[in-house]
Design a protein around this motif. Structure first.
Motif, short mmCIF file in Angstrom:
data_model
loop_
_atom_site.label_atom_id
_atom_site.label_comp_id
_atom_site.label_asym_id
_atom_site.label_seq_id
_atom_site.Cartn_x
_atom_site.Cartn_y
_atom_site.Cartn_z
N SER A 13 0.84 -1.19 0.00
CA SER A 13 0.00 0.00 0.00
C SER A 13 0.88 1.24 0.00
CB SER A 13 -0.90 0.01 1.22
OG SER A 13 -0.13 0.09 2.39
N SER A 15 2.22 4.42 1.27
CA SER A 15 2.19 5.09 2.58
C SER A 15 3.45 5.90 2.77
CB SER A 15 2.03 4.08 3.70
OG SER A 15 3.10 3.17 3.71
N ALA A 22 3.66 4.45 9.73
CA ALA A 22 3.27 4.53 8.33
C ALA A 22 1.84 5.06 8.22
CB ALA A 22 3.37 3.16 7.67
N PRO A 24 -1.21 6.25 5.44
CA PRO A 24 -1.56 6.15 4.01
C PRO A 24 -1.58 7.53 3.36
CG PRO A 24 -3.49 5.80 5.41
CD PRO A 24 -2.31 5.90 6.32
N ASP A 25 -1.20 7.55 2.09
CA ASP A 25 -1.10 8.84 1.41
C ASP A 25 -2.45 9.51 1.22
OD1 ASP A 25 -2.07 7.16 -0.51
OD2 ASP A 25 -0.57 7.65 -2.02
#
Length: 78
Positions: A13, A15, A22, A24-25
């Protein structure tokens, strides 16, 4: 070939690692979209143009989503 296409979504994923965690974008894009919508809200209030965006309950979430997707395209699209 069909299996390769179906399994391409199983990659890591996207990130960002910040201080060892981490994130998420899409989370950063969502925050940026909301902040951009707040800036547009202030500009529209200063110009007195709120009437042009009649149902604000629909137009502001749509604007936040649009800005979030544009941020993702600009900064995170491969």
């Amino acid at each position: 070939m069909l299996a390769c296409l179906l399994l391409s979504g199983c990659s890591l994923s996207p990130s960002l690692v910040i201080f060892g965690a981490a994130f998420p974008d899409w989370l950063f894009c969502l925050v940026g979209g909301v902040l951009g919508t707040l800036a547009v809200h202030r500009l529209l209030g200063r110009w007195g143009a709120h009437e042009r965006f009649a149902p604000l309950a629909l137009s502001y979430p749509a604007l936040a989503g649009l800005l979030a997707m544009l941020l993702w395209l600009v900064f995170f699209y491969p």
